[in-house]
Design a protein around this motif. Sequence first.
Motif, PDB file in Angstrom:
ATOM      1  N   THR A 136      60.979  23.503  83.305  1.00 19.03           N
ATOM      2  CA  THR A 136      62.475  23.370  83.580  1.00 19.03           C
ATOM      3  C   THR A 136      61.894  25.053  84.202  1.00 19.03           C
ATOM      4  N   LYS A 169      67.164  26.611  79.350  1.00 14.61           N
ATOM      5  CA  LYS A 169      65.856  26.682  80.151  1.00 14.61           C
ATOM      6  C   LYS A 169      64.820  27.321  80.496  1.00 14.61           C
ATOM      7  N   ASN A 367      61.808  19.913  80.553  1.00  9.09           N
ATOM      8  CA  ASN A 367      62.534  19.181  80.867  1.00  9.09           C
ATOM      9  C   ASN A 367      62.988  17.598  80.612  1.00  9.09           C
ATOM     10  N   SER A 380      65.168  13.159  78.035  1.00 10.19           N
ATOM     11  CA  SER A 380      65.141  14.128  78.098  1.00 10.19           C
ATOM     12  C   SER A 380      65.698  15.392  77.469  1.00 10.19           C
TER      13      SER A 380
END
Length: 495
Positions: A136, A169, A367, A380
């Motif tokens: 991320t 994130k 991510n 994901s």
Amino acid sequence: MNKPIRAVSIFCLLLFLALALNATYLQYYHANALNDRVGNGRVATATFSRDRGAIMVGRTAIAESVKSKDQYKVQRTYPQPFMYAPVTGWYTFGNETGLERTQNSYLSGEDDSLFVNRLVDLVNGNATKGANVLTTIDPAAQQAAFDGLRALGADVQGAVVAIEPSTGKVLAMVSLPTYNPNRLADHNFKKASAYATQLSKLKSQPLLNRAVQTTLAPGSTFKVVTASAAVQTGRYNANTLVPAGPTYTLPQSHSVVHNDVISGCSSPKIPLIQAMEFSCNTAFAPLAVAVGASAMHRQAEGFGFNQQYFDDLPAQATSRYPAGLDPPNTALSGFGQGSVTASPLQMAMVTAGIANDGVVMKPYLVNSLQSPTSFETLKSTNPEQLAQATSSSTASEVTKMMVATVQSGTATPAAIPGIQVAGKTGTAQSGLKNPDGSEVPPYAWFVGFAPAQSPKVAVCVMLQHVDQPTDEIHGGTLGGPIAKSVMEAVLNPHG
């Protein structure tokens, strides 16, 4: 058939049967255990020779395998070693750290989700390849954090964490001092071991990821938590008058609390927003006592204290706010001293929670995972709520105080022209002594987010050691500019 021949035949049959049973046991039932044995050099060599997947930031590999000319066929390399070492860790014979460790089953190609890929490689006679790990990390934010910390000098010890408030994130994670993972992944194991020993003996602990593995007194950045707890009771808002003054004597004690900033804190009573703006210890200490130890503890845990919540890197240190604090220690906790300790990741989460209307999202660094040949997404990470730390109205009220702190208080070095920034400074006494008896210099902290009304990034800067005079170590002057550059990198990535 005479008796001796029959006996020998039966004996041979039993031997063959025992051999078949043993082969079946070893090759089927006991195969995994044998493969996993530390001393199994053949398997270890084969695994070490495997083409591991890449660890990616955007479209750039920050860890990858390249062909080598020795017996192991591939060499693990780290193209930007010092900036990303705390994220990637390193991979060597029988040892992994960082993402190399937590994502090992994917990177090595051994995860069950990659069974079809392994089968296709087997049929085609190709070597097994590992999946790619897409992080991320925002490369511009990471660079800004790294450059900002390095600019404070070669001896700096500190960390920067940036989070996207709405998702969790991790946009940047930097820790200094750092190290070169290429030297630890060297196939010359004697040289690699010598380098590891050298690093382990340094007092600055470069192998430590200070972003997640170091907890220190958060100082006045914890006033964000105290203010949240106070507003959440319904008895306080930004304009409520609270006790202040030049000094405050701790309950049941003769110990006296002072302020770092005198001008804005000297009146007997001041608005809470002013207490935040000028970081008045003499206001937040009695405020914590008035809110109560239970409510303070509950609010801290709402932001993630006393919990483990970060899965993507190993050895997360737990930030602490003890239950059942007595009045003196509750007062000290009000401005981030005493028994309170926090990691940079934890204080970034506090800040991101306020930015996200009181909702704290679980932080994550991975991510997605990508197949090695077709580059299809295997998995994901979906954003996950960790807690509703405060109400939306409480978060809005605390944001108002943090904005004032950047506009005209201790956090002005983080101001960005044309963008409303919310922030809070912190300078925490270490409580430690040097060998010569002198006090260890304070820790400098800064937390903030921007834009204040529609936040895209929340940042925490922690400086554990800076080679500067003690009276010049302040969270605003040292940490504010770093936080500003990281926020600008996210908000204006193309400059």
